[in-house]
Design a protein around this motif. Structure first.
Motif, PDB file in Angstrom:
ATOM      1  N   LYS A  64      14.262   2.664  -3.892  1.00 34.48           N
ATOM      2  CA  LYS A  64      15.508   3.408  -4.098  1.00 34.48           C
ATOM      3  C   LYS A  64      15.366   4.858  -3.625  1.00 34.48           C
ATOM      4  CE  LYS A  64      19.063   3.993  -7.557  1.00 34.48           C
ATOM      5  NZ  LYS A  64      19.472   3.631  -8.908  1.00 34.48           N
ATOM      6  N   GLY A  65      16.348   5.311  -2.858  1.00 37.78           N
ATOM      7  CA  GLY A  65      16.350   6.674  -2.361  1.00 37.78           C
ATOM      8  C   GLY A  65      15.719   6.833  -0.984  1.00 37.78           C
ATOM      9  N   MET A  66      14.988   5.816  -0.530  1.00 40.25           N
ATOM     10  CA  MET A  66      14.376   5.869   0.803  1.00 40.25           C
ATOM     11  C   MET A  66      15.475   5.651   1.847  1.00 40.25           C
ATOM     12  SD  MET A  66      11.407   3.337   2.381  1.00 40.25           S
ATOM     13  CE  MET A  66       9.981   4.054   1.598  1.00 40.25           C
ATOM     14  N   SER A  67      15.489   6.482   2.869  1.00 37.67           N
ATOM     15  CA  SER A  67      16.510   6.324   3.916  1.00 37.67           C
ATOM     16  C   SER A  67      16.256   5.046   4.705  1.00 37.67           C
ATOM     17  CB  SER A  67      16.497   7.527   4.855  1.00 37.67           C
ATOM     18  OG  SER A  67      15.351   7.475   5.699  1.00 37.67           O
ATOM     19  N   LYS A  68      17.284   4.552   5.356  1.00 40.79           N
ATOM     20  CA  LYS A  68      17.144   3.341   6.163  1.00 40.79           C
ATOM     21  C   LYS A  68      16.116   3.546   7.275  1.00 40.79           C
ATOM     22  CE  LYS A  68      21.630   1.207   5.348  1.00 40.79           C
ATOM     23  NZ  LYS A  68      22.840   0.651   5.954  1.00 40.79           N
ATOM     24  N   ASP A  69      16.148   4.701   7.933  1.00 49.66           N
ATOM     25  CA  ASP A  69      15.182   4.956   9.007  1.00 49.66           C
ATOM     26  C   ASP A  69      13.757   5.041   8.485  1.00 49.66           C
ATOM     27  OD1 ASP A  69      17.031   4.837  11.043  1.00 49.66           O
ATOM     28  OD2 ASP A  69      17.284   7.013  11.194  1.00 49.66           O
ATOM     29  N   ALA A  70      13.569   5.677   7.326  1.00 47.24           N
ATOM     30  CA  ALA A  70      12.230   5.752   6.727  1.00 47.24           C
ATOM     31  C   ALA A  70      11.744   4.352   6.351  1.00 47.24           C
ATOM     32  CB  ALA A  70      12.241   6.662   5.505  1.00 47.24           C
ATOM     33  N   ALA A  71      12.643   3.527   5.850  1.00 46.23           N
ATOM     34  CA  ALA A  71      12.288   2.150   5.492  1.00 46.23           C
ATOM     35  C   ALA A  71      11.932   1.348   6.742  1.00 46.23           C
ATOM     36  CB  ALA A  71      13.432   1.486   4.735  1.00 46.23           C
ATOM     37  N   LYS A  72      12.657   1.574   7.830  1.00 48.14           N
ATOM     38  CA  LYS A  72      12.332   0.892   9.091  1.00 48.14           C
ATOM     39  C   LYS A  72      10.948   1.283   9.574  1.00 48.14           C
ATOM     40  CE  LYS A  72      17.070   0.230  10.651  1.00 48.14           C
ATOM     41  NZ  LYS A  72      18.119   0.599  11.589  1.00 48.14           N
ATOM     42  N   GLU A  73      10.646   2.580   9.515  1.00 49.06           N
ATOM     43  CA  GLU A  73       9.317   3.061   9.932  1.00 49.06           C
ATOM     44  C   GLU A  73       8.234   2.437   9.060  1.00 49.06           C
ATOM     45  OE1 GLU A  73       8.251   4.963  12.381  1.00 49.06           O
ATOM     46  OE2 GLU A  73      10.079   5.858  13.152  1.00 49.06           O
ATOM     47  N   ALA A  74       8.451   2.410   7.747  1.00 47.65           N
ATOM     48  CA  ALA A  74       7.478   1.837   6.817  1.00 47.65           C
ATOM     49  C   ALA A  74       7.304   0.340   7.062  1.00 47.65           C
ATOM     50  CB  ALA A  74       7.906   2.102   5.378  1.00 47.65           C
ATOM     51  N   TYR A  75       8.402  -0.335   7.354  1.00 49.10           N
ATOM     52  CA  TYR A  75       8.363  -1.776   7.636  1.00 49.10           C
ATOM     53  C   TYR A  75       7.540  -2.037   8.894  1.00 49.10           C
ATOM     54  CZ  TYR A  75      10.126  -6.527   8.517  1.00 49.10           C
ATOM     55  OH  TYR A  75      10.227  -7.882   8.734  1.00 49.10           O
ATOM     56  N   ILE A  76       7.796  -1.274   9.931  1.00 46.11           N
ATOM     57  CA  ILE A  76       7.067  -1.436  11.193  1.00 46.11           C
ATOM     58  C   ILE A  76       5.568  -1.230  10.969  1.00 46.11           C
ATOM     59  CG2 ILE A  76       6.708  -0.426  13.492  1.00 46.11           C
ATOM     60  CD1 ILE A  76       9.828   0.247  13.353  1.00 46.11           C
ATOM     61  N   GLU A  77       5.206  -0.179  10.256  1.00 41.40           N
ATOM     62  CA  GLU A  77       3.794   0.100   9.972  1.00 41.40           C
ATOM     63  C   GLU A  77       3.171  -1.020   9.148  1.00 41.40           C
ATOM     64  OE1 GLU A  77       3.342   3.984   8.201  1.00 41.40           O
ATOM     65  OE2 GLU A  77       4.532   4.919   9.787  1.00 41.40           O
ATOM     66  N   TYR A  78       3.906  -1.515   8.159  1.00 39.40           N
ATOM     67  CA  TYR A  78       3.385  -2.573   7.297  1.00 39.40           C
ATOM     68  C   TYR A  78       3.181  -3.865   8.091  1.00 39.40           C
ATOM     69  CZ  TYR A  78       2.478  -4.909   2.878  1.00 39.40           C
ATOM     70  OH  TYR A  78       1.880  -5.580   1.842  1.00 39.40           O
ATOM     71  N   VAL A  79       4.138  -4.194   8.952  1.00 36.26           N
ATOM     72  CA  VAL A  79       4.012  -5.392   9.785  1.00 36.26           C
ATOM     73  C   VAL A  79       2.807  -5.256  10.712  1.00 36.26           C
ATOM     74  CG1 VAL A  79       5.081  -6.711  11.667  1.00 36.26           C
ATOM     75  CG2 VAL A  79       6.428  -6.082   9.653  1.00 36.26           C
ATOM     76  N   ASP A  80       2.609  -4.081  11.289  1.00 39.22           N
ATOM     77  CA  ASP A  80       1.447  -3.871  12.154  1.00 39.22           C
ATOM     78  C   ASP A  80       0.147  -4.160  11.407  1.00 39.22           C
ATOM     79  OD1 ASP A  80       3.069  -3.203  14.292  1.00 39.22           O
ATOM     80  OD2 ASP A  80       2.762  -1.031  14.082  1.00 39.22           O
ATOM     81  N   LYS A  81       0.062  -3.712  10.145  1.00 41.54           N
ATOM     82  CA  LYS A  81      -1.127  -3.970   9.329  1.00 41.54           C
ATOM     83  C   LYS A  81      -1.308  -5.465   9.082  1.00 41.54           C
ATOM     84  CE  LYS A  81      -1.021   0.401   6.826  1.00 41.54           C
ATOM     85  NZ  LYS A  81      -0.747   1.050   5.546  1.00 41.54           N
ATOM     86  N   LEU A  82      -0.208  -6.154   8.775  1.00 41.79           N
ATOM     87  CA  LEU A  82      -0.295  -7.583   8.510  1.00 41.79           C
ATOM     88  C   LEU A  82      -0.663  -8.371   9.767  1.00 41.79           C
ATOM     89  CD1 LEU A  82       2.726  -8.214   6.103  1.00 41.79           C
ATOM     90  CD2 LEU A  82       0.312  -7.963   5.539  1.00 41.79           C
ATOM     91  N   VAL A  83      -0.107  -7.980  10.901  1.00 40.91           N
ATOM     92  CA  VAL A  83      -0.440  -8.652  12.155  1.00 40.91           C
ATOM     93  C   VAL A  83      -1.937  -8.496  12.436  1.00 40.91           C
ATOM     94  CG1 VAL A  83      -0.134  -8.541  14.669  1.00 40.91           C
ATOM     95  CG2 VAL A  83       1.869  -8.548  13.163  1.00 40.91           C
ATOM     96  N   GLU A  84      -2.454  -7.303  12.214  1.00 37.81           N
ATOM     97  CA  GLU A  84      -3.889  -7.060  12.416  1.00 37.81           C
ATOM     98  C   GLU A  84      -4.715  -7.875  11.409  1.00 37.81           C
ATOM     99  OE1 GLU A  84      -7.229  -5.674  14.231  1.00 37.81           O
ATOM    100  OE2 GLU A  84      -5.172  -5.402  14.924  1.00 37.81           O
ATOM    101  N   LYS A  85      -4.282  -7.912  10.171  1.00 40.97           N
ATOM    102  CA  LYS A  85      -5.010  -8.629   9.112  1.00 40.97           C
ATOM    103  C   LYS A  85      -5.019 -10.137   9.322  1.00 40.97           C
ATOM    104  CE  LYS A  85      -5.057  -9.183   4.074  1.00 40.97           C
ATOM    105  NZ  LYS A  85      -4.410  -8.761   2.817  1.00 40.97           N
ATOM    106  N   TYR A  86      -3.891 -10.691   9.771  1.00 47.08           N
ATOM    107  CA  TYR A  86      -3.751 -12.136   9.869  1.00 47.08           C
ATOM    108  C   TYR A  86      -3.838 -12.679  11.289  1.00 47.08           C
ATOM    109  CZ  TYR A  86      -2.479 -11.962   4.972  1.00 47.08           C
ATOM    110  OH  TYR A  86      -2.500 -11.764   3.612  1.00 47.08           O
ATOM    111  N   LYS A  87      -4.317 -11.859  12.217  1.00 43.43           N
ATOM    112  CA  LYS A  87      -4.458 -12.388  13.579  1.00 43.43           C
ATOM    113  C   LYS A  87      -5.579 -13.426  13.600  1.00 43.43           C
ATOM    114  CE  LYS A  87      -7.573  -8.873  15.390  1.00 43.43           C
ATOM    115  NZ  LYS A  87      -7.749  -7.806  16.342  1.00 43.43           N
ATOM    116  N   ASP A  88      -5.530 -14.285  14.574  1.00 37.62           N
ATOM    117  CA  ASP A  88      -6.549 -15.352  14.673  1.00 37.62           C
ATOM    118  C   ASP A  88      -7.926 -14.830  14.892  1.00 37.62           C
ATOM    119  OD1 ASP A  88      -4.730 -17.342  14.236  1.00 37.62           O
ATOM    120  OD2 ASP A  88      -4.253 -17.562  16.359  1.00 37.62           O
TER     121      ASP A  88
END
Length: 88
Positions: A64-88
């Motif tokens: 709550k209170g996080m801007s849409k753009d800040a949430a998009k940036e956080a989402y992108i960073e989080y996905v990058d971490k997961l892709v690195e963690k779960y890559k083959d």
């Protein structure tokens, strides 16, 4: 590439993970995605018997209170971490 294009690419990358993230990681992804696309939580808190819905609502409400753009940036960073963690 614009923030929206990066966000869309990240959303596609999540669909292509070869291993399933943990429940907590999935809840974080859900919360960031909802905050990025809708904004602050706009529904009532689910009842005590809807444990899954309640967990999703609580994670989303924690953004709550996080801007849409800040949430998009956080989402992108989080996905990058997961892709690195779960890559083959």
């Amino acid at each position: 590439m614009s923030i929206d294009e990066k966000f869309e690419a990240a959303a596609e990358a999540v669909k292509n993970l070869t291993k399933r993230p943990s429940n907590e990681e999935l809840l974080e992804l859900y919360a960031l995605f909802k905050q990025a696309t809708i904004g602050d939580v706009n529904t009532g808190k689910p009842g005590i018997f809807d444990q899954k819905g309640r967990a999703k609502w609580e994670f989303w409400n924690s953004k709550k209170g996080m801007s849409k753009d800040a949430a998009k940036e956080a989402y992108i960073e989080y996905v990058d971490k997961l892709v690195e963690k779960y890559k083959d």
